[in-house]
Motif scaffolding. Structure first.
Motif, PDB file in Angstrom:
ATOM      1  N   GLU A 227       0.967  -1.145  -0.283  1.00 24.46           N
ATOM      2  CA  GLU A 227      -0.169   0.051   0.138  1.00 24.46           C
ATOM      3  C   GLU A 227       0.876   0.931   0.098  1.00 24.46           C
ATOM      4  N   LYS A 228       2.313   0.976   0.004  1.00 28.33           N
ATOM      5  CA  LYS A 228       3.054   2.739   0.006  1.00 28.33           C
ATOM      6  C   LYS A 228       4.063   1.937  -1.481  1.00 28.33           C
ATOM      7  N   TYR A 229       3.449   1.850  -2.092  1.00 27.11           N
ATOM      8  CA  TYR A 229       4.288   1.086  -3.575  1.00 27.11           C
ATOM      9  C   TYR A 229       5.955   0.833  -3.450  1.00 27.11           C
ATOM     10  N   ARG A 230       5.647   0.006  -1.827  1.00 22.87           N
ATOM     11  CA  ARG A 230       7.196  -0.394  -1.341  1.00 22.87           C
ATOM     12  C   ARG A 230       6.912  -2.102  -2.189  1.00 22.87           C
ATOM     13  N   ARG A 231       7.631  -2.897  -3.228  1.00 21.70           N
ATOM     14  CA  ARG A 231       8.227  -4.075  -3.559  1.00 21.70           C
ATOM     15  C   ARG A 231       7.602  -4.645  -2.525  1.00 21.70           C
ATOM     16  N   VAL A 232       7.375  -5.867  -3.163  1.00 15.66           N
ATOM     17  CA  VAL A 232       6.586  -7.040  -2.386  1.00 15.66           C
ATOM     18  C   VAL A 232       7.872  -7.942  -2.715  1.00 15.66           C
ATOM     19  N   PRO A 233       8.891  -8.445  -1.640  1.00 18.18           N
ATOM     20  CA  PRO A 233       9.631  -9.417  -2.009  1.00 18.18           C
ATOM     21  C   PRO A 233       8.957 -10.755  -1.828  1.00 18.18           C
ATOM     22  N   GLY A 234       9.592 -11.099  -3.021  1.00 16.11           N
ATOM     23  CA  GLY A 234       9.366 -12.741  -3.826  1.00 16.11           C
ATOM     24  C   GLY A 234       8.135 -12.504  -4.180  1.00 16.11           C
ATOM     25  N   SER A 235       7.987 -11.498  -4.791  1.00 18.02           N
ATOM     26  CA  SER A 235       6.390 -11.541  -5.753  1.00 18.02           C
ATOM     27  C   SER A 235       6.771 -11.595  -7.413  1.00 18.02           C
ATOM     28  N   GLU A 236       7.471 -11.301  -7.249  1.00 17.15           N
ATOM     29  CA  GLU A 236       8.482 -11.556  -9.075  1.00 17.15           C
ATOM     30  C   GLU A 236       7.522 -12.596  -9.766  1.00 17.15           C
ATOM     31  N   ARG A 237       7.401 -12.639 -11.031  1.00 16.01           N
ATOM     32  CA  ARG A 237       7.059 -13.213 -11.663  1.00 16.01           C
ATOM     33  C   ARG A 237       7.207 -12.911 -13.554  1.00 16.01           C
ATOM     34  N   ARG A 238       7.819 -14.409 -14.033  1.00 10.71           N
ATOM     35  CA  ARG A 238       8.370 -13.489 -15.527  1.00 10.71           C
ATOM     36  C   ARG A 238       7.208 -14.177 -15.888  1.00 10.71           C
ATOM     37  N   LEU A 239       7.292 -13.231 -17.539  1.00 12.04           N
ATOM     38  CA  LEU A 239       6.364 -13.190 -17.937  1.00 12.04           C
ATOM     39  C   LEU A 239       6.839 -13.121 -19.277  1.00 12.04           C
ATOM     40  N   GLU A 240       5.796 -13.889 -20.412  1.00 15.61           N
ATOM     41  CA  GLU A 240       6.308 -14.374 -22.231  1.00 15.61           C
ATOM     42  C   GLU A 240       6.038 -13.874 -22.688  1.00 15.61           C
ATOM     43  N   VAL A 241       6.453 -12.438 -22.638  1.00 15.93           N
ATOM     44  CA  VAL A 241       6.091 -11.276 -23.784  1.00 15.93           C
ATOM     45  C   VAL A 241       7.068 -10.901 -25.291  1.00 15.93           C
ATOM     46  N   ASN A 242       6.719 -10.141 -26.042  1.00 15.53           N
ATOM     47  CA  ASN A 242       8.246  -9.747 -26.461  1.00 15.53           C
ATOM     48  C   ASN A 242       7.272  -8.473 -26.925  1.00 15.53           C
ATOM     49  N   VAL A 243       6.227  -7.529 -26.309  1.00 15.66           N
ATOM     50  CA  VAL A 243       6.204  -6.188 -26.594  1.00 15.66           C
ATOM     51  C   VAL A 243       6.179  -5.339 -25.535  1.00 15.66           C
ATOM     52  N   ILE A 244       6.433  -4.941 -24.661  1.00 12.39           N
ATOM     53  CA  ILE A 244       6.125  -3.583 -23.752  1.00 12.39           C
ATOM     54  C   ILE A 244       5.845  -2.395 -24.005  1.00 12.39           C
ATOM     55  N   CYS A 245       3.836  -1.928 -23.776  1.00 18.52           N
ATOM     56  CA  CYS A 245       3.992  -1.126 -24.199  1.00 18.52           C
ATOM     57  C   CYS A 245       4.021  -0.107 -22.408  1.00 18.52           C
ATOM     58  N   LEU A 246       4.533   1.254 -22.382  1.00 20.43           N
ATOM     59  CA  LEU A 246       4.332   1.878 -21.578  1.00 20.43           C
ATOM     60  C   LEU A 246       2.876   3.366 -21.715  1.00 20.43           C
ATOM     61  N   ALA A 247       1.770   2.953 -21.043  1.00 19.43           N
ATOM     62  CA  ALA A 247       0.659   3.560 -21.047  1.00 19.43           C
ATOM     63  C   ALA A 247       0.758   4.500 -19.054  1.00 19.43           C
ATOM     64  N   VAL A 248       1.906   5.083 -19.473  1.00 16.36           N
ATOM     65  CA  VAL A 248       2.084   6.210 -18.078  1.00 16.36           C
ATOM     66  C   VAL A 248       1.741   6.940 -18.025  1.00 16.36           C
ATOM     67  N   GLY A 249       0.826   8.408 -18.675  1.00 22.92           N
ATOM     68  CA  GLY A 249       1.038   8.823 -19.443  1.00 22.92           C
ATOM     69  C   GLY A 249       1.326  10.086 -19.764  1.00 22.92           C
ATOM     70  N   LEU A 250       0.854  11.393 -20.632  1.00 21.26           N
ATOM     71  CA  LEU A 250       0.920  11.829 -21.393  1.00 21.26           C
ATOM     72  C   LEU A 250       1.645  13.023 -20.873  1.00 21.26           C
ATOM     73  N   LYS A 251       2.390  14.285 -21.513  1.00 23.30           N
ATOM     74  CA  LYS A 251       2.384  15.268 -21.087  1.00 23.30           C
ATOM     75  C   LYS A 251       2.722  16.342 -22.082  1.00 23.30           C
ATOM     76  N   PRO A 252       2.477  17.985 -22.293  1.00 24.44           N
ATOM     77  CA  PRO A 252       2.289  18.383 -23.378  1.00 24.44           C
ATOM     78  C   PRO A 252       3.690  18.720 -23.907  1.00 24.44           C
ATOM     79  N   ASN A 253       3.011  18.949 -25.399  1.00 20.29           N
ATOM     80  CA  ASN A 253       4.202  19.469 -26.465  1.00 20.29           C
ATOM     81  C   ASN A 253       4.679  20.528 -26.132  1.00 20.29           C
ATOM     82  N   ILE A 254       5.480  21.319 -25.427  1.00 25.62           N
ATOM     83  CA  ILE A 254       5.406  22.777 -25.591  1.00 25.62           C
ATOM     84  C   ILE A 254       7.186  23.534 -25.755  1.00 25.62           C
ATOM     85  N   GLU A 255       7.635  22.398 -26.886  1.00 23.85           N
ATOM     86  CA  GLU A 255       8.908  22.720 -27.369  1.00 23.85           C
ATOM     87  C   GLU A 255       8.436  24.288 -28.276  1.00 23.85           C
ATOM     88  N   LEU A 256       7.377  24.405 -28.743  1.00 29.93           N
ATOM     89  CA  LEU A 256       7.197  25.531 -29.660  1.00 29.93           C
ATOM     90  C   LEU A 256       6.801  27.391 -29.338  1.00 29.93           C
TER      91      LEU A 256
END
Ligand SMILES: Cc1cc2nc3c(=O)[nH]c(=O)nc-3n(C[C@H](O)[C@H](O)[C@H](O)COP(=O)(O)OP(=O)(O)OC[C@H]3O[C@@H](n4cnc5c(N)ncnc54)[C@H](O)[C@@H]3O)c2cc1C
Length: 372
Positions: A227-256
């Motif tokens: 509940e404090k976003y700390r890793r739970v020891p021993g909870s690791e699991r391997r998944l067989e995947v060949n693509v990892i998609c990050l959908a962790v938010g967007l940020k405004p394009n402010i260069e211009l």
């Protein structure tokens, strides 16, 4: 050199509505977009949108883009596709068109509608080919018809993660899991239910520990969080995947906006650093406006209305709308915006409104009329 009343950079939903509103009032409008066809994010969205009928609820995103584009052309907007804006010099705009040809556009008013970019997170193996933004995977699949892999892990259960996960299934690949660090699903229940019905596990209080593989993604390790976003020891699991998609938010394009000298402030709830803007969407540089995700990440309906507001304000300042006409129009748009932001997804915008207005006025600089 081209000259115009209003130049709009970015032909997503906000740029298109800004263009329609300004040209309807009588202004000459150029709409510049780097894509082969404007529409921005909308042309990747094959799902039906929610919300109100006035904001095209029940219509697929790419069809909304098509309608707005036709409407813009009907109203006389000069649409310039395949044109990348590389620089802002006051109201002067440097453009690279197809085959590297350079062009200079000078505008009395400029509306920046450059959208947003995907955020990333760092973990061991994050640079391996096969780790990509969920929006990037969506572009590959829905626009270029390329499936970047067979077995996907999605990191993040906001609407983008959920929608892209479902579209990956529709394209014929497997989604092995969606992991979400929060103890609850971030996106709408309707998107989550579709995935759950297809048997895709959405693992809340879980995150990615690392990408595995030599030279490309061959697997991923995930782990549970407490509940404090700390890793739970021993909870690791391997998944067989060949693509990892990050959908962790967007940020405004402010260069211009930054190149144009617009002041910004950090508003985490709107995606990060946001150009300061007032209730007309005008930035600290008089005559330069922002709209849509570029002004703070929200969603398509608010992007549409903020574009209209910027378009109306730009037309007013050029004298195409009288004070009374502009006041009526802007009041109507602001009421719709307040309504759209009335729910839980509008909290951050509601909180930031007064501060944005005050700071924008405090830092406002006069329009230099476009320097060369
Ligand atoms: C996967 C996904 C699903 C979504 N689903 C929904 C949904 O169901 N309902 C909803 O309301 N919203 C949804 N959205 C959000 C919605 O699509 C966006 O909020 C909206 O499209 C933002 O519009 P915009 O005009 O601000 O930016 P964009 O649509 O991003 O348009 C910006 C445009 O600017 C152009 N541009 C940027 N910089 C330059 C430059 N320097 N030169 C030239 N052109 C430039 C880009 O090419 C792009 O065409 C979704 C988004 C994603 C990623």
């Amino acid at each position: 050199m081209l000259r115009t009343d209003v130049a709009i950079i970015g032909g997503g939903v906000s740029g298109l509505t800004a263009a329609i509103e300004a040209s309807k009032a009588g202004a000459t409008v150029h709409l510049i977009d780097e894509g082969a066809r404007p529409g921005g994010q909308l042309f990747k969205q094959i799902h039906k949108f929610f919300g109100s009928r006035r904001h095209y609820a029940g219509i697929r995103g790419f069809e909304i883009g098509e309608r707005l584009l036709q409407d813009a052309r009907k109203n006389g907007v000069e649409v310039v596709p395949n044109a990348f804006v590389f620089g802002m010099f006051g109201n002067g705009i440097g453009i690279i068109e197809a085959e590297g040809r350079g062009r200079w556009l000078e505008a009395k008013q400029v509306i920046l509608c450059c959208g947003a970019s995907e955020k990333g997170i760092l973990f061991p193996g994050w640079t391996l080919p096969g780790v990509m933004g969920a929006g990037a995977a969506q572009t590959l699949i829905n626009v270029h018809r390329v499936l970047p892999g067979k077995r996907f892990l999605i990191v993040g259960s906001g609407n983008v993660g959920l929608v892209v996960a479902y579209q990956i299934l529709q394209a014929g690949a497997d989604v092995v899991a969606v992991v979400e660090a929060l103890p609850r699903i971030g996106g709408w229940g309707v998107h989550a239910s579709k995935l759950l019905r297809c048997g895709v596990p959405i693992l809340t209080s879980h995150t990615i520990k690392g990408a595995l593989g030599r030279g490309k993604v061959e697997g991923a390790t995930i782990e549970a969080l407490d509940e404090k976003y700390r890793r739970v020891p021993g909870s690791e699991r391997r998944l067989e995947v060949n693509v990892i998609c990050l959908a962790v938010g967007l940020k405004p394009n402010i260069e211009l906006p930054l190149m144009a000298g617009c002041e910004t402030m950090f508003l985490g709830g709107l995606g990060g650093r946001v150009p300061l803007h007032d209730e007309n969407m005008e930035t600290t540089q008089a005559g330069i406006y922002v709209a849509g995700d570029c002004a703070g990440v929200e969603e398509a309906s608010t992007a549409m209305e903020s574009g209209r507001l910027a378009g109306a304000a730009a037309a007013e300042s050029l004298g195409y709308l009288s004070k009374d006409e502009a006041c009526d129009l802007k009041t109507e748009i602001r009421e719709v915006l307040d309504d759209l932001r009335g729910g839980p997804f509008g909290v951050e915008r509601r909180k930031a409104k007064t501060l944005l207005n005050q700071r924008t006025r405090a830092f406002r600089k006069p329009n230099n009329g476009g320097s060369e």
